[in-house]
Design a protein around this motif. Structure first.
Motif, PDB file in Angstrom:
ATOM      1  N   GLU A   1      23.842  21.917  88.229  1.00  0.00           N
ATOM      2  CA  GLU A   1      23.953  21.136  86.985  1.00  0.00           C
ATOM      3  C   GLU A   1      22.676  21.215  86.149  1.00  0.00           C
ATOM      4  O   GLU A   1      22.735  21.149  84.924  1.00  0.00           O
ATOM      5  CB  GLU A   1      24.353  19.689  87.307  1.00  0.00           C
TER       6      GLU A   1
ATOM      7  N   GLN B   1      21.176  23.767  85.509  1.00  0.00           N
ATOM      8  CA  GLN B   1      21.306  24.986  84.699  1.00  0.00           C
ATOM      9  C   GLN B   1      22.517  24.919  83.757  1.00  0.00           C
ATOM     10  O   GLN B   1      22.961  25.943  83.232  1.00  0.00           O
ATOM     11  CB  GLN B   1      21.497  26.210  85.615  1.00  0.00           C
ATOM     12  N   GLY B   2      23.100  23.725  83.609  1.00  0.00           N
ATOM     13  CA  GLY B   2      24.257  23.566  82.720  1.00  0.00           C
ATOM     14  C   GLY B   2      25.517  24.193  83.294  1.00  0.00           C
ATOM     15  O   GLY B   2      26.435  24.543  82.554  1.00  0.00           O
ATOM     16  N   LEU B   3      25.552  24.336  84.627  1.00  0.00           N
ATOM     17  CA  LEU B   3      26.716  24.994  85.254  1.00  0.00           C
ATOM     18  C   LEU B   3      27.490  23.990  86.100  1.00  0.00           C
ATOM     19  O   LEU B   3      27.062  22.845  86.288  1.00  0.00           O
ATOM     20  CB  LEU B   3      26.244  26.187  86.083  1.00  0.00           C
TER      21      LEU B   3
ATOM     22  N   PRO C   1      30.526  27.390  83.353  1.00  0.00           N
ATOM     23  CA  PRO C   1      29.750  26.483  82.507  1.00  0.00           C
ATOM     24  C   PRO C   1      30.265  25.051  82.658  1.00  0.00           C
ATOM     25  O   PRO C   1      31.466  24.826  82.803  1.00  0.00           O
ATOM     26  CB  PRO C   1      30.011  27.002  81.090  1.00  0.00           C
ATOM     27  N   LYS C   2      29.326  24.112  82.637  1.00  0.00           N
ATOM     28  CA  LYS C   2      29.715  22.705  82.750  1.00  0.00           C
ATOM     29  C   LYS C   2      30.538  22.331  81.516  1.00  0.00           C
ATOM     30  O   LYS C   2      30.160  22.692  80.395  1.00  0.00           O
ATOM     31  CB  LYS C   2      28.446  21.842  82.798  1.00  0.00           C
TER      32      LYS C   2
ATOM     33  N   LYS D   1      31.706  20.717  78.270  1.00  0.00           N
ATOM     34  CA  LYS D   1      30.845  20.028  77.294  1.00  0.00           C
ATOM     35  C   LYS D   1      31.253  18.566  77.152  1.00  0.00           C
ATOM     36  O   LYS D   1      30.426  17.710  76.879  1.00  0.00           O
ATOM     37  CB  LYS D   1      30.951  20.738  75.944  1.00  0.00           C
TER      38      LYS D   1
ATOM     39  N   ASN E   1      30.822  10.023  79.132  1.00  0.00           N
ATOM     40  CA  ASN E   1      29.711  10.883  79.564  1.00  0.00           C
ATOM     41  C   ASN E   1      29.431  10.616  81.042  1.00  0.00           C
ATOM     42  O   ASN E   1      29.976   9.682  81.629  1.00  0.00           O
ATOM     43  CB  ASN E   1      28.462  10.663  78.704  1.00  0.00           C
TER      44      ASN E   1
END
Ligand SMILES: Cc1cc2nc3c(=O)[nH]c(=O)nc-3n(C[C@H](O)[C@H](O)[C@H](O)COP(=O)(O)OP(=O)(O)OC[C@H]3O[C@@H](n4cnc5c(N)ncnc54)[C@H](O)[C@@H]3O)c2cc1C
Length: 497
Positions: free
Chosen positions: A110, A112-114, A236-237, A239, A344
């Motif tokens: 996470e 790394q935005g993954l 990819p995480k 959005k 969120n």
């Protein structure tokens, strides 16, 4: 030296005799290897001594798969290295040792935005245990189980040789297969001929015509080899993540909502269920136990809850789906006041705490009852049924529990027609009654075309259920398959068979 790695049993290792099934085993030796080479050394030494091996990850399993039946405990918790994230034409990936925990992997991924989607609720579990059990969870409704997210793995066999398998590299031809170990030994044979039910299932070996052979080893419950390295596929995480916990006035309304939710065009990634008794158990725990303080207040009129989650590229993209949900809730008898809405990760935390708290609360209650009745355990079902049998299955559970006067909670992955009925016996007489009831349900679920284990696997606890789902010939074929990889039956004796 393998002799130094293998320690004789002593009382300091008592915790390693059990897992979250609360079943307690016995063992003569234990080893905590930190590398693949050490795993091989330990396996070779165990073979030389003629002892059985039980592989352990984090021992969060619920079916006693990691509980030893004598011999050597091979605990992989020290083999917990997490590599660097790779990125090539096929996307992002991460290579990890089997003892790495899901919580630690998530932190790295996470940052790394993954995203690594498999989510078996208990994040202290190890990735080796997840692969061995083909763990799944709430997000399986959309993303599938761990099997979908493993790109390759390395596995030590009981003769000390290594098997390395990557997705797309080795396929069966029909049900025949041939695999080569790294030292050139060829293992060939037949996969069992049964057809698995068309439902979420973790019961028995996963087999199919022309299958990618990697898939066989994900969900093999440690019976074919010891997984020493795993390459995971990452995406990819999302959005935007929206989660709604919806409190409805009856179970009927909740089931109606589930049917509606499945049909939403922007498909939800999770649909989870908590019945009235589950909410009451959480209410009690929240007022008596500080560990449950994070759970939001459950108002007295909340009857049954459904949790639904959406992933997308933006909150705007999810707006339409959320609006549809809100409209449906109003029609079914809920309201926006009785819905927790999170947009969120921070807002999702209390909702996730609520989900995780349910099985935790059950375990605490049973531990309390065990003090006066040490042989008592919960009776936790893990069965799935086809789509059109969901209501029939729920009716069957409710009627059986009522007729037998048993305390229980029902919760879980209703999107996949897969709920956990946890029978909570107060004494051994209730335990025996609950056991008979569970067996009668399993028989009926098989008749409906369902699975006796949708995600926890068979382990040792559910071996009798495997015999309900498969006939003697099927089970013999599974046994023959195991013998090709583990001719002495050294690995995880008692699991599956
Ligand atoms: C509160 C709670 C909630 C849970 N919710 C879910 C859920 O929603 N979905 C779900 O699927 N599970 C769930 N589980 C069960 C459990 O967390 C998973 O099955 C998990 O994948 C087990 O991982 P582990 O590392 O603890 O494995 P262990 O319990 O140590 O072992 C599980 C099995 O895998 C074998 N094994 C472990 N590591 C290896 C290896 N490297 N090589 C070969 N075999 C190995 C063991 O021998 C054993 O048979 C839950 C458990 C708890 C306590």
């Amino acid at each position: 030296m393998a002799q130094d790695l293998i320690r004789p049993w002593s009382d300091e290792y008592t915790d390693y005799l059990r897992d979250e099934s609360r079943r307690v085993g016995t063992a003569d030796f234990i080893a905590f290897p930190a590398t693949e080479a050490e795993v091989i050394e330990v396996i070779n030494e165990a073979r030389a001594r003629g002892v059985a091996i039980t592989t352990q990850g984090a021992r969060t399993g619920l079916v006693a798969g990691a509980v030893p039946y004598g011999g050597l405990v091979l605990n992989l918790s020290r083999m917990n290295k997490i590599g660097e994230i790779g990125n090539d034409d096929s996307g992002h990936s991460l290579t990890v040792q089997p003892g790495a925990t899901l919580a630690d992997i998530r932190k790295v991924v996470e940052a790394q935005g993954l995203f690594f989607p498999p989510d078996p609720t208990e994040t202290s579990c190890s990735i080796g245990g997840m692969a061995a059990a083909n763990a799944s969870g709430a997000l399986t409704f959309s993303y599938g189980s761990t099997r979908n997210w493993v790109q390759s793995l390395r596995m030590a066999l009981s003769d000390g040789s290594m098997l390395s398998l990557a997705r797309g590299e080795s396929h069966a031809s029909g049900r025949s297969f041939s695999l080569a170990t790294e030292d050139g030994r060829v293992i060939s044979g037949q996969l069992p001929s049964y057809t698995q039910p068309n439902v979420k299932s973790a019961a028995g070996y996963f087999v199919a015509d022309d299958m990618d052979m990697l898939a066989l080893f994900i969900g093999m419950e440690g019976t074919l080899g010891v997984v020493t390295e795993i390459e995971l596929r990452l995406i990819p995480k999302p959005k935007a993540i929206n989660g709604l916990t919806i409190f409805l006035p009856s179970e009927e309304a909740a089931l109606k909502f589930v049917r509606f939710a499945r049909g939403i065009a922007s498909r939800p990634v999770a649909i989870e269920y908590f019945n009235h008794d589950a909410l009451n158990l959480l209410r009690g725990m929240k007022s008596d136990n500080p560990a449950f303080v994070e759970i939001p207040v459950l108002k007295p009129h909340y009857h049954t809850a459904v949790y639904i989650e959406f992933h997308g590229d933006s909150d705007e993209a999810l707006e339409e789906a959320v609006m549809q949900v809100m409209d449906a809730i109003m029609e079914i008898g809920g309201s926006d006041e009785d819905t927790w809405y999170a947009v969120n990760s921070r807002e999702l935390e209390p909702l996730k705490a609520f989900r995780h708290a349910t099985p935790e609360a059950v375990n605490l209650l049973i531990d309390e009852r065990k003090r006066s009745n040490p042989d008592l355990t919960k009776l936790g079902t893990d069965m799935s049924v086809p789509d059109d049998s969901l209501e029939a299955a729920m009716d069957m559970y409710n009627a059986g529990l009522k007729e037998n006067g048993l305390e229980s909670v029902i919760f879980g992955h209703i999107g996949n027609n897969h709920v956990h009925v946890n029978i909570l016996p107060r004494d051994m007489e209730e335990y025996e009654r609950g056991k008979s009831l569970y067996l009668s349900w399993a028989k009926r679920v098989v008749e409906m075309g369902g699975s006796v284990s949708a995600e926890h696997g068979i382990g040792k606890l559910k071996a009798p259920f495997l015999k309900m789902m498969y006939n003697d010939e099927d089970i013999e074929q599974m046994r023959e398959l195991k013998m090709l990889f583990d001719p002495d039956g050294r690995l995880n004796p008692g699991n599956l068979f």
